[in-house]
Design a protein around this motif. Structure first.
Motif, PDB file in Angstrom:
ATOM      1  N   PHE A  39     -19.802  10.491  57.234  1.00 27.38           N
ATOM      2  CA  PHE A  39     -20.554   9.231  57.349  1.00 27.38           C
ATOM      3  C   PHE A  39     -19.852   8.106  56.591  1.00 27.38           C
ATOM      4  O   PHE A  39     -19.654   7.005  57.107  1.00 27.38           O
ATOM      5  N   HIS A  40     -19.475   8.380  55.321  1.00 25.10           N
ATOM      6  CA  HIS A  40     -18.838   7.357  54.514  1.00 25.10           C
ATOM      7  C   HIS A  40     -17.467   6.976  55.050  1.00 25.10           C
ATOM      8  O   HIS A  40     -17.055   5.806  54.943  1.00 25.10           O
ATOM      9  N   GLU A  41     -16.754   7.952  55.622  1.00 21.43           N
ATOM     10  CA  GLU A  41     -15.465   7.629  56.229  1.00 21.43           C
ATOM     11  C   GLU A  41     -15.649   6.739  57.459  1.00 21.43           C
ATOM     12  O   GLU A  41     -14.856   5.818  57.699  1.00 21.43           O
ATOM     13  N   ASN A  88     -16.212  -7.565  48.209  1.00 23.55           N
ATOM     14  CA  ASN A  88     -17.276  -6.807  47.544  1.00 23.55           C
ATOM     15  C   ASN A  88     -17.747  -5.630  48.392  1.00 23.55           C
ATOM     16  O   ASN A  88     -17.999  -4.536  47.874  1.00 23.55           O
ATOM     17  N   ASN A  89     -17.874  -5.851  49.684  1.00 23.93           N
ATOM     18  CA  ASN A  89     -18.260  -4.757  50.588  1.00 23.93           C
ATOM     19  C   ASN A  89     -17.205  -3.667  50.594  1.00 23.93           C
ATOM     20  O   ASN A  89     -17.526  -2.463  50.572  1.00 23.93           O
ATOM     21  N   LEU A  90     -15.937  -4.063  50.637  1.00 25.62           N
ATOM     22  CA  LEU A  90     -14.846  -3.096  50.631  1.00 25.62           C
ATOM     23  C   LEU A  90     -14.862  -2.270  49.354  1.00 25.62           C
ATOM     24  O   LEU A  90     -14.719  -1.037  49.395  1.00 25.62           O
ATOM     25  N   HIS A  91     -15.075  -2.912  48.229  1.00 24.74           N
ATOM     26  CA  HIS A  91     -15.094  -2.185  46.962  1.00 24.74           C
ATOM     27  C   HIS A  91     -16.266  -1.211  46.891  1.00 24.74           C
ATOM     28  O   HIS A  91     -16.131  -0.089  46.396  1.00 24.74           O
ATOM     29  N   ARG A  92     -17.417  -1.632  47.396  1.00 29.52           N
ATOM     30  CA  ARG A  92     -18.589  -0.755  47.384  1.00 29.52           C
ATOM     31  C   ARG A  92     -18.337   0.504  48.204  1.00 29.52           C
ATOM     32  O   ARG A  92     -18.638   1.624  47.768  1.00 29.52           O
ATOM     33  N   GLU A  93     -17.764   0.358  49.387  1.00 29.98           N
ATOM     34  CA  GLU A  93     -17.493   1.525  50.222  1.00 29.98           C
ATOM     35  C   GLU A  93     -16.403   2.405  49.623  1.00 29.98           C
ATOM     36  O   GLU A  93     -16.429   3.626  49.775  1.00 29.98           O
ATOM     37  N   MET A  94     -15.468   1.793  48.923  1.00 26.63           N
ATOM     38  CA  MET A  94     -14.433   2.577  48.244  1.00 26.63           C
ATOM     39  C   MET A  94     -15.041   3.487  47.185  1.00 26.63           C
ATOM     40  O   MET A  94     -14.602   4.625  47.008  1.00 26.63           O
ATOM     41  N   GLN A  95     -16.026   3.000  46.481  1.00 21.19           N
ATOM     42  CA  GLN A  95     -16.677   3.812  45.456  1.00 21.19           C
ATOM     43  C   GLN A  95     -17.371   5.021  46.068  1.00 21.19           C
ATOM     44  O   GLN A  95     -17.267   6.139  45.549  1.00 21.19           O
ATOM     45  N   PHE A  96     -18.075   4.807  47.167  1.00 19.72           N
ATOM     46  CA  PHE A  96     -18.756   5.915  47.842  1.00 19.72           C
ATOM     47  C   PHE A  96     -17.752   6.940  48.350  1.00 19.72           C
ATOM     48  O   PHE A  96     -17.930   8.154  48.179  1.00 19.72           O
ATOM     49  N   LEU A  97     -16.693   6.455  48.981  1.00 19.07           N
ATOM     50  CA  LEU A  97     -15.718   7.365  49.563  1.00 19.07           C
ATOM     51  C   LEU A  97     -14.920   8.092  48.491  1.00 19.07           C
ATOM     52  O   LEU A  97     -14.549   9.258  48.661  1.00 19.07           O
ATOM     53  N   ASN A  98     -14.688   7.441  47.366  1.00 21.70           N
ATOM     54  CA  ASN A  98     -13.934   8.066  46.289  1.00 21.70           C
ATOM     55  C   ASN A  98     -14.684   9.270  45.719  1.00 21.70           C
ATOM     56  O   ASN A  98     -14.089  10.272  45.328  1.00 21.70           O
ATOM     57  N   LEU A 107      -9.146   5.749  52.098  1.00 17.20           N
ATOM     58  CA  LEU A 107      -9.285   5.232  50.743  1.00 17.20           C
ATOM     59  C   LEU A 107      -7.964   4.621  50.276  1.00 17.20           C
ATOM     60  O   LEU A 107      -7.955   3.557  49.640  1.00 17.20           O
ATOM     61  N   THR A 108      -6.871   5.276  50.584  1.00 11.99           N
ATOM     62  CA  THR A 108      -5.553   4.726  50.234  1.00 11.99           C
ATOM     63  C   THR A 108      -5.320   3.395  50.930  1.00 11.99           C
ATOM     64  O   THR A 108      -4.830   2.432  50.324  1.00 11.99           O
ATOM     65  N   ARG A 109      -5.690   3.329  52.186  1.00 12.89           N
ATOM     66  CA  ARG A 109      -5.554   2.084  52.947  1.00 12.89           C
ATOM     67  C   ARG A 109      -6.430   0.978  52.340  1.00 12.89           C
ATOM     68  O   ARG A 109      -6.010  -0.178  52.214  1.00 12.89           O
ATOM     69  N   ALA A 110      -7.631   1.359  51.938  1.00  7.35           N
ATOM     70  CA  ALA A 110      -8.535   0.391  51.334  1.00  7.35           C
ATOM     71  C   ALA A 110      -8.004  -0.101  49.984  1.00  7.35           C
ATOM     72  O   ALA A 110      -8.122  -1.285  49.650  1.00  7.35           O
ATOM     73  N   GLN A 111      -7.409   0.812  49.200  1.00  8.09           N
ATOM     74  CA  GLN A 111      -6.847   0.429  47.910  1.00  8.09           C
ATOM     75  C   GLN A 111      -5.711  -0.582  48.069  1.00  8.09           C
ATOM     76  O   GLN A 111      -5.612  -1.557  47.310  1.00  8.09           O
ATOM     77  N   ASN A 112      -4.874  -0.352  49.041  1.00  3.85           N
ATOM     78  CA  ASN A 112      -3.780  -1.300  49.304  1.00  3.85           C
ATOM     79  C   ASN A 112      -4.326  -2.656  49.737  1.00  3.85           C
ATOM     80  O   ASN A 112      -3.810  -3.707  49.331  1.00  3.85           O
TER      81      ASN A 112
END
Length: 495
Positions: A39-41, A88-98, A107-112
């Protein structure tokens, strides 16, 4: 071959779908297919698809092709707000996926992508601070402090509900305060960067630029860093000039420079008490310590003499008069050393003044000048002492603070009820006058006859009483003292 067939069935989306519909037990046995995102992915995938073109449009490493706009916040303000929401939305989803899958390719793509966005925000943060340096000067910020929050709040609410044209109209008609807009933009960027874990990068930019504003302000006010030995070697004229600069600088620094920086820092980093306090301390400490160390060095190394007491008194009064502001601006733990230095200067200035009083009394007692030839003459010592004391009486409130804890004098002769609220100051003044009268009595004995001696004492004592009555000394010594010494004059006059 059988194994290969099973593999094909398991990892083929088509086969998996067919198998799932015909054989539910297969799903229960093997769980979800590895090729099917969680779901989170899935949410991250959609977030990335929406954020990537937007963020990459403002990639600092690629030229901006849409017109000549090179600043996100200087162009379309709605787009700037959308950019921040996107990050902010991107960071929030990164936290869930992490939490779920820290090794996810998404997650790697989001971090870049987040790094790209942060580089843009760093650049925008720097540009806003640099290009608005004039409108964000401490004096302007102090003057606008009462309206900045309401401007920012109303503009933020307005931008959430209206079109770009209406927003631009509001900017130029209803909200013409450039500093207010810049402060709000800085706050939004700081909140986004701090929430995303880029505290250090954000603070580094802010501290470098705003620290230079404070240091330049202190320099323009004429305050320089001097060692105690340098102060000791200064001539009186040079020292007076620097003290005058300092007196003006203290007022401007407390009312405007540090106050404005405090207001700006509190607004930009409103998201965190600890961050804004440590940030302000870093910005203000250098200039503030130079400002508040100067009085201490003056008190330690200035040459003590009766006429030199007034400048330390003025410096003590200046710090005392602005203590409420000093205490408020430097109230946090990170700025405690600044307030402590201001207090240390007060203590040393007070010690200087008390020692000057002792030196003055000692000088009176050791005076070796001869009385005037004319029996009716006023001794030069009398005029010097009373002129000095009348000037000191203008600082009675400051002296009251300095001598607040002084013990009562052990000298006799002035145990009367003083009218003011600080008997310690009154007693010190009365003590100096008593030392003068004792010295005059010793000089009177040098006259050839008792009549000449009494006339000498009567004339000098009468001068003392008249000088007290015509100056602020009368408020320190009171009517009872005047009546007592008036009667003494009559006793010395020839019958």
């Amino acid at each position: 071959m059988a194994t290969k067939t099973v593999r094909t069935l398991l990892f083929s989306p088509k086969s998996f779908s067919s198998s799932s519909s015909n054989s539910p037990s297969s799903t229960l046995r093997y769980g979800f297919s590895p090729s099917r995102p969680s779901f989170h992915e899935s949410v991250m995938e959609r977030t990335l698809d929406m954020a990537e073109p937007f963020i990459m449009k403002w990639n600092t490493e690629t030229p901006i092709v849409s017109g000549n706009v090179t600043s996100l916040f200087h162009g379309n303000r709605r787009e700037a707000r959308d950019f921040l929401k996107c990050v902010n939305n991107l960071h929030r989803e990164m936290q869930f996926l992490n939490i779920e899958n820290s090794s996810s390719e998404r997650l790697t793509r989001a971090q870049n992508l987040m790094q790209t966005a942060m580089k843009r925000l760093q650049k925008e943060f720097y540009q806003i601070l640099s290009t608005n340096r004039a409108s964000l000067d401490p004096e302007s910020v102090s003057a606008r402090s009462s309206s900045s929050s309401s401007i920012a709040s109303s503009l933020s609410d307005f931008e959430d509900s209206y079109s770009d044209d209406e927003i631009r109209a509001a900017e130029f008609s209803e909200v013409e305060d450039v500093a207010g807009l810049a402060m709000e933009d800085l706050r939004l960027i700081a909140e986004c960067m701090i929430s995303s874990g880029y505290v250090r990068e954000c603070l580094k930019i802010y501290i470098i630029i705003r620290q230079s504003v404070v240091d330049e302000g202190i320099y323009r006010l004429g305050v320089e860093k001097f060692t105690p030995s340098q102060i000791h070697k200064m001539d009186r004229e040079g020292l007076d000039m620097r003290i005058n600069n300092w007196l003006n600088a203290l007022k401007v620094s407390v009312k405007t420079l540090f106050n404005g920086e405090r207001i700006l820092c509190d607004h930009v980093f409103a998201i965190s008490d600890s961050i804004r306090e440590s940030c302000f301390a870093e910005i203000a400490k250098g200039g503030a310590m130079i400002l508040f160390e100067f009085p201490e060095n003056i008190a330690k190394k200035s040459k003590r003499s009766p006429e030199q007491i007034f400048r330390p008194l003025e410096m003590y009064a200046a710090i005392s008069d602005h203590w409420a502001e000093i205490d408020s601006i430097f109230s946090s733990n990170p700025t405690a050393s600044i307030k402590s230095q201001a207090m240390t200067s007060l203590i040393h200035l007070a010690e200087f003044v008390r020692s000057s009083f002792d030196d003055f009394e000692s000088a009176i007692s050791k005076d070796s000048s001869k009385p005037p030839i004319s029996c009716a003459g006023i001794h030069s010592l009398t005029t010097q002492v009373l002129n000095h004391l009348s000037l000191l009486s203008d600082y009675s409130n400051v002296l009251a603070d300095i001598f607040a804890d002084s013990a009562k004098s052990s000298l006799p002769g002035f145990q009367v009820g003083f009218p003011n609220e600080s008997p310690a100051v009154s007693q010190r003044v009365a003590r100096l006058i008593l030392a003068l009268l004792c010295k005059l009595d010793a000089k009177a004995k040098q006259r050839k006859s008792a009549n000449l001696a009494n006339l000498f004492l009567a004339k000098n004592l009468q001068y003392v009483v008249e000088k007290v009555r015509s100056s602020n000394l009368k408020y320190l010594l009171g009517e009872e003292w005047l009546i007592k010494h008036d009667s003494m004059v009559k006793q010395f006059l020839p019958k």
